[in-house]
Motif scaffolding. Structure first.
Motif, PDB file in Angstrom:
ATOM      1  N   LEU A  87      -5.173  46.504  39.732  1.00 37.51           N
ATOM      2  CA  LEU A  87      -5.911  46.424  38.500  1.00 37.51           C
ATOM      3  C   LEU A  87      -7.080  45.995  38.574  1.00 37.51           C
ATOM      4  CD1 LEU A  87      -2.774  45.132  36.192  1.00 37.51           C
ATOM      5  CD2 LEU A  87      -3.812  47.244  36.319  1.00 37.51           C
ATOM      6  N   LYS A  88      -7.395  44.910  39.547  1.00 40.31           N
ATOM      7  CA  LYS A  88      -8.726  44.253  39.326  1.00 40.31           C
ATOM      8  C   LYS A  88      -9.429  44.520  40.439  1.00 40.31           C
ATOM      9  CE  LYS A  88      -6.411  40.557  36.279  1.00 40.31           C
ATOM     10  NZ  LYS A  88      -6.444  39.200  36.082  1.00 40.31           N
ATOM     11  N   GLY A  89      -9.163  45.045  41.459  1.00 39.54           N
ATOM     12  CA  GLY A  89     -10.110  45.258  42.703  1.00 39.54           C
ATOM     13  C   GLY A  89     -10.348  43.963  43.362  1.00 39.54           C
ATOM     14  N   GLY A  90     -11.092  44.272  44.522  1.00 43.75           N
ATOM     15  CA  GLY A  90     -11.292  43.049  45.286  1.00 43.75           C
ATOM     16  C   GLY A  90     -11.423  43.229  46.596  1.00 43.75           C
ATOM     17  N   PHE A  91     -10.989  44.467  47.277  1.00 44.31           N
ATOM     18  CA  PHE A  91     -11.267  44.685  48.400  1.00 44.31           C
ATOM     19  C   PHE A  91     -11.967  46.093  48.763  1.00 44.31           C
ATOM     20  CE2 PHE A  91      -7.513  42.223  48.772  1.00 44.31           C
ATOM     21  CZ  PHE A  91      -7.922  41.128  49.615  1.00 44.31           C
ATOM     22  N   CYS A 103      -2.216  41.149  46.978  1.00 39.92           N
ATOM     23  CA  CYS A 103      -2.416  39.980  46.161  1.00 39.92           C
ATOM     24  C   CYS A 103      -2.300  38.899  47.020  1.00 39.92           C
ATOM     25  CB  CYS A 103      -1.343  39.777  44.945  1.00 39.92           C
ATOM     26  SG  CYS A 103       0.472  40.003  45.483  1.00 39.92           S
ATOM     27  N   VAL A 104      -1.589  38.992  48.125  1.00 41.63           N
ATOM     28  CA  VAL A 104      -1.456  38.038  49.202  1.00 41.63           C
ATOM     29  C   VAL A 104      -2.977  37.535  49.909  1.00 41.63           C
ATOM     30  CG1 VAL A 104      -0.452  36.949  51.253  1.00 41.63           C
ATOM     31  CG2 VAL A 104       0.987  38.198  49.785  1.00 41.63           C
ATOM     32  N   PRO A 105      -3.551  38.548  50.398  1.00 41.92           N
ATOM     33  CA  PRO A 105      -4.947  37.958  50.791  1.00 41.92           C
ATOM     34  C   PRO A 105      -6.253  37.951  49.671  1.00 41.92           C
ATOM     35  CG  PRO A 105      -4.359  40.372  51.383  1.00 41.92           C
ATOM     36  CD  PRO A 105      -3.102  39.838  50.669  1.00 41.92           C
ATOM     37  N   SER A 106      -5.917  38.348  48.451  1.00 40.14           N
ATOM     38  CA  SER A 106      -6.539  38.112  47.413  1.00 40.14           C
ATOM     39  C   SER A 106      -6.902  36.805  47.087  1.00 40.14           C
ATOM     40  CB  SER A 106      -6.153  38.920  46.186  1.00 40.14           C
ATOM     41  OG  SER A 106      -5.249  38.160  45.489  1.00 40.14           O
ATOM     42  N   MET A 107      -5.804  35.960  47.490  1.00 34.68           N
ATOM     43  CA  MET A 107      -6.030  34.289  47.192  1.00 34.68           C
ATOM     44  C   MET A 107      -7.229  33.804  48.093  1.00 34.68           C
ATOM     45  SD  MET A 107      -3.039  32.655  49.417  1.00 34.68           S
ATOM     46  CE  MET A 107      -3.056  32.718  51.275  1.00 34.68           C
ATOM     47  N   ALA A 108      -7.671  34.648  48.937  1.00 37.74           N
ATOM     48  CA  ALA A 108      -8.868  34.103  49.935  1.00 37.74           C
ATOM     49  C   ALA A 108     -10.381  34.652  48.934  1.00 37.74           C
ATOM     50  CB  ALA A 108      -8.980  34.414  51.076  1.00 37.74           C
ATOM     51  N   PRO A 155     -13.155  35.209  45.996  1.00 38.22           N
ATOM     52  CA  PRO A 155     -13.618  34.454  45.047  1.00 38.22           C
ATOM     53  C   PRO A 155     -12.913  34.621  43.493  1.00 38.22           C
ATOM     54  CG  PRO A 155     -15.579  35.542  46.177  1.00 38.22           C
ATOM     55  CD  PRO A 155     -14.436  36.136  46.655  1.00 38.22           C
ATOM     56  N   GLY A 156     -12.626  33.385  42.965  1.00 41.86           N
ATOM     57  CA  GLY A 156     -11.562  33.851  41.866  1.00 41.86           C
ATOM     58  C   GLY A 156     -10.216  33.616  41.995  1.00 41.86           C
ATOM     59  N   GLY A 157      -9.677  33.889  43.271  1.00 40.80           N
ATOM     60  CA  GLY A 157      -8.311  33.683  43.531  1.00 40.80           C
ATOM     61  C   GLY A 157      -7.531  35.002  43.368  1.00 40.80           C
ATOM     62  N   VAL A 158      -5.978  34.538  43.368  1.00 45.67           N
ATOM     63  CA  VAL A 158      -4.979  35.819  43.412  1.00 45.67           C
ATOM     64  C   VAL A 158      -5.063  36.747  42.303  1.00 45.67           C
ATOM     65  CG1 VAL A 158      -3.247  34.440  42.343  1.00 45.67           C
ATOM     66  CG2 VAL A 158      -2.762  36.095  44.009  1.00 45.67           C
ATOM     67  N   ARG A 159      -5.090  37.896  42.652  1.00 49.19           N
ATOM     68  CA  ARG A 159      -5.113  38.793  41.325  1.00 49.19           C
ATOM     69  C   ARG A 159      -4.220  40.048  41.938  1.00 49.19           C
ATOM     70  NH1 ARG A 159     -10.400  39.788  42.920  1.00 49.19           N
ATOM     71  NH2 ARG A 159     -10.439  37.544  43.084  1.00 49.19           N
ATOM     72  N   CYS A 160      -3.961  41.051  41.073  1.00 48.34           N
ATOM     73  CA  CYS A 160      -3.339  42.321  41.293  1.00 48.34           C
ATOM     74  C   CYS A 160      -4.378  43.314  41.715  1.00 48.34           C
ATOM     75  CB  CYS A 160      -2.560  42.735  40.055  1.00 48.34           C
ATOM     76  SG  CYS A 160      -2.029  44.447  40.526  1.00 48.34           S
ATOM     77  N   VAL A 161      -4.778  43.559  43.053  1.00 47.48           N
ATOM     78  CA  VAL A 161      -5.687  44.168  43.486  1.00 47.48           C
ATOM     79  C   VAL A 161      -6.035  45.637  42.777  1.00 47.48           C
ATOM     80  CG1 VAL A 161      -6.658  45.120  45.522  1.00 47.48           C
ATOM     81  CG2 VAL A 161      -5.823  43.000  45.514  1.00 47.48           C
TER      82      VAL A 161
END
Length: 403
Positions: free
Chosen positions: A399-403, A384-389, A391-397
């Motif tokens: 649950l919601k993915g991102g990387f 969740c720390v790098p997820s703040m960078a 699009p859309g901001g911080v999230r539980c990866v």
């Protein structure tokens, strides 16, 4: 306090200065990454509305910069009239869900890679190497002059007044994690020889002046919290014995509550987080190729995985509890109903959490209804720390993915 009484206390209404809170749970400030070009977005409003709808009593908006030269990077917001309407919408959305809202008043000091106009370099207590900004053209942090300090005190005052006028219910003065006020407090970063350096009392002079300036802005019955390191987490930094003396000074000066934390962003970031290392994903989201390369070289030392344990700051926090009477907010490894109850049983007045509420914003409603059966499934991966960078901001990866 017995366990049954402690459990009841977690979810019972309580008063904090002039604010009536529906329970003792605070969403701690964790940077959301939801203020593009410094403007509070719909995503930021929805993020905090969701925390309030999930049952937390007080949600804290992270990094409300007090001035444009107090930002660590460009897309953080600073408090000015241009964002007043959005701040009011944010407060109104939280209030509509029965929650209260606080803003974390922050200034980065020398720890910055931001280049605002007409400001040649970031400033903190002393001249220092700014490794965070070195590869963005800001290798040196300057020493604040007395005129800089007076200007900064006025900025804290005006930022607090703006938040109160926008409908915020409290403010938190960030005195931890290696940002400006923490830099003044810590002997590691404060090498001044004037009245702002040397003894602990002198190093606390600016934080206490900021508290007085903010109090003047918001009045006597408005809650002011401070986030304060229990320890910096490295040799030469603040230790628990120092932190206790800081807390006593804040108590005498009229702080309403202290959020106990730890770690120095420039030196010991994992001292705060515990758990898995987010380094790989931080490198992945880093836009500056030189900075990304340097993170590959130096990052493994800064971002070593560390064992997560529930209530990992408890021993130091208990020493603080024994020394002061001011309300204390326990932060650090609260991710279950049992840990909330234990914090109450140990005599703390509030509990604060970040990652667990990012994982499940409805945690408090569920924990109060389901009791001990509630499972928060945060695995402390810290992605969740790098997820703040992203699009859309911080999230539980998870649950919601991102990387």
């Amino acid at each position: 306090m017995n366990q049954a009484k402690a459990a009841a206390n977690v979810f019972a209404p309580v008063q904090l200065a002039g604010a009536s809170l529906r329970n003792r749970v605070i969403k701690t400030a964790t940077f959301e990454g939801m203020t593009p070009k410094g403007i509070p977005s719909d995503a930021l409003i929805e993020h905090h509305r969701g925390i309030a709808a999930g049952g937390a009593a007080l949600t804290t908006v992270a990094y409300c910069g007090v001035s444009p030269d107090g930002l660590t990077f460009e897309d953080q917001m600073w408090m000015h009239e241009g964002i007043f309407d959005r701040l009011k919408q944010l407060a109104d959305a939280v209030h509509a869900e029965g929650g209260k809202i606080s803003g974390q008043l922050s200034h980065c000091g020398f720890f910055s890679r931001n280049k605002p106009k007409n400001i040649p370099r970031p400033r903190g207590p002393s001249v220092t190497f700014n490794h965070y900004g070195a590869f963005s053209g800001l290798p040196i942090g300057g020493a604040m002059s007395h005129a800089d300090i007076e200007k900064t005190l006025g900025e804290y005052h005006d930022a607090a007044a703006l938040l109160k006028r926008a409908g915020f219910d409290a403010v938190e003065i960030h005195m931890g994690h290696g940002y400006l006020l923490s830099q003044f407090i810590s002997p590691y970063s404060n090498k001044r020889t004037d009245e702002y350096g040397g003894s602990l009392e002198n190093r606390m002079r600016l934080p206490l002046q900021v508290l007085a300036s903010v109090r003047k802005a918001v009045g006597e019955d408005f809650p002011i919290l401070s986030k304060l390191n229990l320890a910096d987490g490295f040799r030469g930094g603040i230790k628990i014995e120092d932190s206790i003396q800081c807390a006593k000074l804040l108590e005498t000066a009229g702080i309403n509550a202290i959020v106990m934390s730890g770690g120095f962003t420039a030196r010991t970031p994992m001292y705060l987080f515990r758990g898995g290392s987010p380094l790989k994903q931080m490198i992945q989201t880093e836009k500056n190729p030189v900075m990304a390369f340097m993170m590959k070289i130096g990052g493994p030392k800064l971002f070593r995985p560390s064992k997560f344990e529930e209530l990992y700051f408890l021993d130091k926090a208990k020493q603080m509890r024994e020394a002061v009477s001011v309300p204390l907010v326990y932060l650090g490894g609260v991710s279950s109903r049992d840990s909330m109850v234990r914090a109450m049983d140990e005599g703390f007045d509030f509990v604060a959490m970040g990652r667990a509420l990012i994982r499940d914003p409805e945690m408090i409603n569920k924990a109060s209804a389901d009791g001990a059966s509630y499972p928060n499934q945060c695995d402390h991966c810290n992605l969740c720390v790098p997820s703040m960078a992203l699009p859309g901001g911080v999230r539980c990866v998870s649950l919601k993915g991102g990387f």
